[in-house]
Design an enzyme around this catalytic site. Structure first.
Site, PDB file in Angstrom:
ATOM      1  N   LYS A 125     -10.414 -17.216  -0.513  1.00  0.00           N
ATOM      2  CA  LYS A 125      -9.524 -16.431  -1.369  1.00  0.00           C
ATOM      3  C   LYS A 125      -9.339 -17.120  -2.709  1.00  0.00           C
ATOM      4  O   LYS A 125      -9.473 -16.507  -3.776  1.00  0.00           O
ATOM      5  CB  LYS A 125      -8.171 -16.239  -0.700  1.00  0.00           C
ATOM      6  CG  LYS A 125      -7.178 -15.460  -1.560  1.00  0.00           C
ATOM      7  CD  LYS A 125      -5.737 -15.768  -1.228  1.00  0.00           C
ATOM      8  CE  LYS A 125      -5.299 -17.089  -1.845  1.00  0.00           C
ATOM      9  NZ  LYS A 125      -3.848 -17.329  -1.713  1.00  0.00           N
TER      10      LYS A 125
ATOM     11  N   CYS B  70       9.207   2.188   3.544  1.00  0.00           N
ATOM     12  CA  CYS B  70       8.349   3.377   3.622  1.00  0.00           C
ATOM     13  C   CYS B  70       8.977   4.579   2.923  1.00  0.00           C
ATOM     14  O   CYS B  70       8.268   5.411   2.357  1.00  0.00           O
ATOM     15  CB  CYS B  70       8.044   3.714   5.079  1.00  0.00           C
ATOM     16  SG  CYS B  70       7.062   2.454   5.940  1.00  0.00           S
TER      17      CYS B  70
ATOM     18  N   CYS C 158       5.664  -2.571   0.443  1.00  0.00           N
ATOM     19  CA  CYS C 158       5.032  -2.702   1.765  1.00  0.00           C
ATOM     20  C   CYS C 158       5.278  -4.114   2.299  1.00  0.00           C
ATOM     21  O   CYS C 158       4.355  -4.912   2.468  1.00  0.00           O
ATOM     22  CB  CYS C 158       3.536  -2.395   1.666  1.00  0.00           C
ATOM     23  SG  CYS C 158       2.764  -2.032   3.256  1.00  0.00           S
TER      24      CYS C 158
ATOM     25  N   CYS D  72      -0.014   7.604   4.955  1.00  0.00           N
ATOM     26  CA  CYS D  72      -0.242   6.244   5.441  1.00  0.00           C
ATOM     27  C   CYS D  72      -0.231   6.244   6.962  1.00  0.00           C
ATOM     28  O   CYS D  72       0.758   6.655   7.572  1.00  0.00           O
ATOM     29  CB  CYS D  72       0.840   5.302   4.913  1.00  0.00           C
ATOM     30  SG  CYS D  72       0.746   3.632   5.624  1.00  0.00           S
TER      31      CYS D  72
ATOM     32  N   CYS E 210       7.921   4.744  -0.605  1.00  0.00           N
ATOM     33  CA  CYS E 210       6.476   4.670  -0.848  1.00  0.00           C
ATOM     34  C   CYS E 210       5.887   6.055  -1.091  1.00  0.00           C
ATOM     35  O   CYS E 210       6.133   6.996  -0.329  1.00  0.00           O
ATOM     36  CB  CYS E 210       5.789   4.001   0.342  1.00  0.00           C
ATOM     37  SG  CYS E 210       4.001   3.809   0.114  1.00  0.00           S
TER      38      CYS E 210
END
Length: 317
Positions: A208, A285, A278, A294, A288
């Site tokens: 990463k 949620c 998130c 989702c 969102c």
């Protein structure tokens, strides 16, 4: 005794002529069928050359069609483009911690290029298992102390530990920073490597970090930087064909289908989205824009419906 050959002018000659005619017709028919199923030799065939016939080009066309169909049928998650646009909209204000204190904000932009690249590398090494706010504060202390290869090598471990505390696993990071910095001094002229392969060979540097260093320090997108936020959200949105267990598995799965021109953006988008909406625990949620598309939000009450629990609280029940 052998029979005498018939004279051409007699009845026997006419019979032979008819037989030869039938034989020629049969041979022509057989030859016609053979042309469609076998390779037809030419004069040059004695030299080992092959004459291409119709079915050769047909087979090549079928192979090209199968390859095109394979590319067309390549897996990609449903609704991902709409989900991505929604996340862009939610990240439009750029007000997440990563926007103010991420690796792109932690280095001294007025420093020489090799010093800036070194600072990018160290900020990412410190950021592992650490909140951006803590990493940013540690980087500020290091820069005030003097964040160059030579100065870090001259700094004792106790002082370096005090400068970076309380980043996650700070004791290990003191060791990794000193080891990596010594390698950069000895092998890279106090600069950082230019390839992912060399970067991941440095103590304390994983895939990463390496891909993010390549993007930020060298302006070269070599892969997707997948941290815990990108890993978590990719699985929640089903952006991976099957559930992945590690960030590295997620990176490989995402790079298999996500268009390359999105690789740099996706880390920044999902990290901020994961910091604000998130969340790892109790994701928001209801706030969102992807709540209705989702997979992880299925079963959630429609946010447009009345909140009965809130209504009961207001009524004192």
């Amino acid at each position: 005794m052998c029979a005498a050959a018939p004279r051409p002018g007699g009845s026997g000659g006419r019979m032979v002529t008819r037989q030869l005619g039938r034989a020629a017709g049969e041979a022509a028919a057989i030859g016609s069928r053979a042309h469609s199923t076998t390779t037809v030799p030419s004069k040059s065939s004695r030299k080992g050359k092959k004459v291409n016939v119709l079915y050769d080009s047909l087979e090549e066309g079928m192979a090209e069609k199968e390859e095109t169909d394979s590319k067309r049928l390549k897996w990609e998650p449903g609704n991902w483009r709409q989900q991505l646009e929604n996340i862009r909209e939610m990240r439009r204000n750029k007000d997440a911690p990563v926007d103010q204190m991420g690796a792109e904000k932690c280095f001294d932009s007025s420093a020489p290029p090799e010093v800036m690249r070194y600072q990018v590398l160290l900020s990412l090494m410190l950021s592992s298992q650490t909140k951006d706010q803590v990493t940013s504060a540690a980087m500020l202390r290091l820069r005030e102390h003097g964040l160059t290869v030579d100065n870090v090598l001259q700094t004792d471990d106790v002082t370096l530990g005090q400068l970076i505390y309380p980043v996650g696993f700070w004791k290990n990071k003191v060791k990794y920073i000193k080891q990596t910095t010594a390698i950069l001094k000895q092998q890279y002229g106090s600069d950082i490597p230019r390839t992912v392969k060399e970067l991941v060979n440095l103590p304390g540097v994983g895939p990463k970090m390496a891909h993010l260093v390549m993007d930020i320090a060298w302006n070269n997108v070599t892969g997707i930087g997948v941290d815990t936020h990108v890993h978590r959200i990719s699985n929640r949105l089903k952006w991976v064909k099957k559930e992945t267990k590690t960030p590295e598995e997620t990176r490989v799965a995402l790079e298999d289908w996500l268009p390359r021109d999105l690789w740099s953006e996706i880390n920044w988008l999902l990290v901020g989205f994961g910091q604000q909406i998130c969340l790892p625990v109790n994701p928001r949620c209801s706030e969102c824009l992807n709540r209705h598309i989702c997979p992880a939000a299925k079963g959630m009450a429609d946010p447009r419906a009345p909140d009965l629990h809130r209504g009961r609280e207001a009524a004192g029940l």
